[in-house]
Design a protein around this motif. Structure first.
Motif, PDB file in Angstrom:
ATOM      1  N   ASP A 121       2.881  -7.156  -3.622  1.00 30.78           N
ATOM      2  CA  ASP A 121       2.537  -8.535  -3.948  1.00 30.78           C
ATOM      3  C   ASP A 121       3.647  -9.450  -3.437  1.00 30.78           C
ATOM      4  OD1 ASP A 121       1.853 -10.980  -5.014  1.00 30.78           O
ATOM      5  OD2 ASP A 121       1.736 -10.273  -7.086  1.00 30.78           O
ATOM      6  N   LEU A 122       3.331 -10.202  -2.398  1.00 31.72           N
ATOM      7  CA  LEU A 122       4.308 -11.088  -1.754  1.00 31.72           C
ATOM      8  C   LEU A 122       4.170 -12.538  -2.190  1.00 31.72           C
ATOM      9  CD1 LEU A 122       3.879  -9.640   1.851  1.00 31.72           C
ATOM     10  CD2 LEU A 122       5.657  -9.061   0.192  1.00 31.72           C
ATOM     11  N   THR A 123       3.376 -12.803  -3.210  1.00 34.02           N
ATOM     12  CA  THR A 123       3.087 -14.170  -3.639  1.00 34.02           C
ATOM     13  C   THR A 123       4.359 -14.982  -3.874  1.00 34.02           C
ATOM     14  OG1 THR A 123       1.042 -13.401  -4.662  1.00 34.02           O
ATOM     15  CG2 THR A 123       1.852 -15.566  -5.342  1.00 34.02           C
ATOM     16  N   ASP A 124       5.360 -14.382  -4.493  1.00 28.61           N
ATOM     17  CA  ASP A 124       6.590 -15.106  -4.834  1.00 28.61           C
ATOM     18  C   ASP A 124       7.771 -14.743  -3.940  1.00 28.61           C
ATOM     19  OD1 ASP A 124       5.441 -16.568  -6.974  1.00 28.61           O
ATOM     20  OD2 ASP A 124       5.527 -14.759  -8.205  1.00 28.61           O
ATOM     21  N   LEU A 125       7.496 -14.086  -2.813  1.00 30.91           N
ATOM     22  CA  LEU A 125       8.558 -13.792  -1.854  1.00 30.91           C
ATOM     23  C   LEU A 125       8.653 -14.961  -0.884  1.00 30.91           C
ATOM     24  CD1 LEU A 125      10.563 -11.496  -1.088  1.00 30.91           C
ATOM     25  CD2 LEU A 125       8.933 -10.883   0.703  1.00 30.91           C
ATOM     26  N   LYS A 126       9.808 -15.562  -0.823  1.00 35.40           N
ATOM     27  CA  LYS A 126       9.988 -16.773  -0.016  1.00 35.40           C
ATOM     28  C   LYS A 126      10.490 -16.496   1.391  1.00 35.40           C
ATOM     29  CE  LYS A 126       8.730 -18.991  -3.597  1.00 35.40           C
ATOM     30  NZ  LYS A 126       7.313 -18.966  -3.803  1.00 35.40           N
ATOM     31  N   PHE A 127      11.177 -15.372   1.580  1.00 35.36           N
ATOM     32  CA  PHE A 127      11.776 -15.062   2.880  1.00 35.36           C
ATOM     33  C   PHE A 127      11.882 -13.558   3.044  1.00 35.36           C
ATOM     34  CE2 PHE A 127      15.521 -13.966   5.410  1.00 35.36           C
ATOM     35  CZ  PHE A 127      15.243 -14.640   6.590  1.00 35.36           C
ATOM     36  N   CYS A 128      11.756 -13.093   4.281  1.00 37.97           N
ATOM     37  CA  CYS A 128      11.941 -11.680   4.592  1.00 37.97           C
ATOM     38  C   CYS A 128      12.492 -11.575   6.005  1.00 37.97           C
ATOM     39  CB  CYS A 128      10.610 -10.950   4.483  1.00 37.97           C
ATOM     40  SG  CYS A 128      10.740  -9.181   4.786  1.00 37.97           S
ATOM     41  N   ASP A 129      13.525 -10.745   6.186  1.00 39.01           N
ATOM     42  CA  ASP A 129      14.057 -10.534   7.531  1.00 39.01           C
ATOM     43  C   ASP A 129      13.695  -9.126   8.013  1.00 39.01           C
ATOM     44  OD1 ASP A 129      15.842  -8.781   6.308  1.00 39.01           O
ATOM     45  OD2 ASP A 129      17.612 -10.008   6.660  1.00 39.01           O
ATOM     46  N   SER A 130      14.167  -8.771   9.177  1.00 37.54           N
ATOM     47  CA  SER A 130      13.810  -7.491   9.784  1.00 37.54           C
ATOM     48  C   SER A 130      14.322  -6.302   8.988  1.00 37.54           C
ATOM     49  CB  SER A 130      14.317  -7.423  11.219  1.00 37.54           C
ATOM     50  OG  SER A 130      15.728  -7.534  11.237  1.00 37.54           O
ATOM     51  N   ILE A 131      15.437  -6.449   8.313  1.00 43.59           N
ATOM     52  CA  ILE A 131      15.969  -5.359   7.482  1.00 43.59           C
ATOM     53  C   ILE A 131      14.989  -5.063   6.348  1.00 43.59           C
ATOM     54  CG2 ILE A 131      17.865  -4.619   5.983  1.00 43.59           C
ATOM     55  CD1 ILE A 131      18.656  -4.801   8.913  1.00 43.59           C
ATOM     56  N   GLY A 132      14.457  -6.106   5.757  1.00 47.74           N
ATOM     57  CA  GLY A 132      13.473  -5.929   4.696  1.00 47.74           C
ATOM     58  C   GLY A 132      12.213  -5.277   5.209  1.00 47.74           C
ATOM     59  N   LEU A 133      11.721  -5.724   6.349  1.00 47.23           N
ATOM     60  CA  LEU A 133      10.506  -5.152   6.924  1.00 47.23           C
ATOM     61  C   LEU A 133      10.672  -3.679   7.262  1.00 47.23           C
ATOM     62  CD1 LEU A 133       9.316  -8.008   9.294  1.00 47.23           C
ATOM     63  CD2 LEU A 133       8.410  -7.403   7.035  1.00 47.23           C
ATOM     64  N   SER A 134      11.879  -3.288   7.668  1.00 51.94           N
ATOM     65  CA  SER A 134      12.097  -1.890   8.055  1.00 51.94           C
ATOM     66  C   SER A 134      11.856  -0.933   6.889  1.00 51.94           C
ATOM     67  CB  SER A 134      13.499  -1.703   8.636  1.00 51.94           C
ATOM     68  OG  SER A 134      14.479  -1.837   7.628  1.00 51.94           O
ATOM     69  N   ALA A 135      12.100  -1.368   5.666  1.00 50.89           N
ATOM     70  CA  ALA A 135      11.856  -0.505   4.501  1.00 50.89           C
ATOM     71  C   ALA A 135      10.373  -0.159   4.392  1.00 50.89           C
ATOM     72  CB  ALA A 135      12.338  -1.183   3.231  1.00 50.89           C
ATOM     73  N   PHE A 136       9.508  -1.113   4.697  1.00 50.79           N
ATOM     74  CA  PHE A 136       8.066  -0.841   4.668  1.00 50.79           C
ATOM     75  C   PHE A 136       7.672   0.123   5.777  1.00 50.79           C
ATOM     76  CE2 PHE A 136       8.172  -5.285   2.936  1.00 50.79           C
ATOM     77  CZ  PHE A 136       7.915  -4.920   1.624  1.00 50.79           C
ATOM     78  N   ILE A 137       8.231  -0.080   6.948  1.00 50.82           N
ATOM     79  CA  ILE A 137       7.895   0.754   8.102  1.00 50.82           C
ATOM     80  C   ILE A 137       8.316   2.202   7.858  1.00 50.82           C
ATOM     81  CG2 ILE A 137       8.375   1.141  10.545  1.00 50.82           C
ATOM     82  CD1 ILE A 137       8.711  -1.998  10.708  1.00 50.82           C
ATOM     83  N   ILE A 138       9.503   2.395   7.323  1.00 53.65           N
ATOM     84  CA  ILE A 138      10.007   3.739   7.036  1.00 53.65           C
ATOM     85  C   ILE A 138       9.134   4.433   5.988  1.00 53.65           C
ATOM     86  CG2 ILE A 138      11.945   4.999   6.007  1.00 53.65           C
ATOM     87  CD1 ILE A 138      13.755   2.824   7.405  1.00 53.65           C
ATOM     88  N   SER A 139       8.673   3.677   5.001  1.00 56.61           N
ATOM     89  CA  SER A 139       7.840   4.249   3.935  1.00 56.61           C
ATOM     90  C   SER A 139       6.468   4.671   4.437  1.00 56.61           C
ATOM     91  CB  SER A 139       7.667   3.225   2.809  1.00 56.61           C
ATOM     92  OG  SER A 139       8.916   2.900   2.260  1.00 56.61           O
ATOM     93  N   LYS A 140       5.981   4.024   5.465  1.00 58.31           N
ATOM     94  CA  LYS A 140       4.636   4.287   5.983  1.00 58.31           C
ATOM     95  C   LYS A 140       4.428   5.764   6.329  1.00 58.31           C
ATOM     96  CE  LYS A 140       0.679   3.189   8.064  1.00 58.31           C
ATOM     97  NZ  LYS A 140      -0.520   3.048   7.318  1.00 58.31           N
ATOM     98  N   GLU A 141       5.417   6.395   6.935  1.00 62.03           N
ATOM     99  CA  GLU A 141       5.303   7.796   7.340  1.00 62.03           C
ATOM    100  C   GLU A 141       5.066   8.707   6.133  1.00 62.03           C
ATOM    101  OE1 GLU A 141       8.252  10.996   9.332  1.00 62.03           O
ATOM    102  OE2 GLU A 141       8.064   9.094  10.396  1.00 62.03           O
ATOM    103  N   VAL A 142       5.820   8.499   5.074  1.00 62.47           N
ATOM    104  CA  VAL A 142       5.681   9.310   3.859  1.00 62.47           C
ATOM    105  C   VAL A 142       4.323   9.051   3.216  1.00 62.47           C
ATOM    106  CG1 VAL A 142       6.605   9.743   1.542  1.00 62.47           C
ATOM    107  CG2 VAL A 142       8.157   9.387   3.471  1.00 62.47           C
ATOM    108  N   ILE A 143       3.942   7.791   3.133  1.00 64.61           N
ATOM    109  CA  ILE A 143       2.671   7.416   2.514  1.00 64.61           C
ATOM    110  C   ILE A 143       1.511   8.085   3.246  1.00 64.61           C
ATOM    111  CG2 ILE A 143       1.090   5.465   2.181  1.00 64.61           C
ATOM    112  CD1 ILE A 143       3.674   3.778   1.653  1.00 64.61           C
TER     113      ILE A 143
END
Length: 113
Positions: free
Chosen positions: A47-69
């Motif tokens: 839920d990103l409703t209240d997330l105001k900013f995200c940089d590439s370091i933050g996005l990388s956590a999602f990308i890394i998790s994708k493989e396990v998921i």
């Protein structure tokens, strides 16, 4: 950034992010994702409703998790992203790997299909 988890229907976790996701706060996100990835079949709506900013370091956590998921037969989708975050995800190609929904309930419903 704050990260809180709420379980819906016992098989979908909603990870709500509040504030700014960057190099300083990414460890908090990674810790929450690590907990969620321990589930036998991870089904996660971020839920990103209240997330105001995200940089590439933050996005990388999602990308890394994708493989396990994917390996565990689960899924992760995003909900409630503001126009900046939608554009960012499209620019870096995340929209090809993760569904982006307007509302959390839309993402949960789509995952149940």
């Amino acid at each position: 950034m704050q990260a809180t988890v709420t379980d819906h229907r016992s098989d979908v976790a909603v990870l709500r992010l509040t504030g700014e996701l960057d190099a300083d706060t990414a460890p908090t996100l990674r810790a929450k994702l690590t907990e969620l990835l321990e589930r036998p079949v991870p089904r996660i709506v971020v839920d990103l409703t209240d997330l105001k900013f995200c940089d590439s370091i933050g996005l990388s956590a999602f990308i890394i998790s994708k493989e396990v998921i994917t390996a565990r037969g689960g899924w992760m989708s995003f909900a409630g992203a503001n126009p900046f975050l939608v554009r960012l995800m499209e620019t870096v190609g995340l929209s090809r790997y993760f569904a982006i929904f307007p509302e959390v309930e839309d993402a949960i419903a789509a995952g149940q299909l």
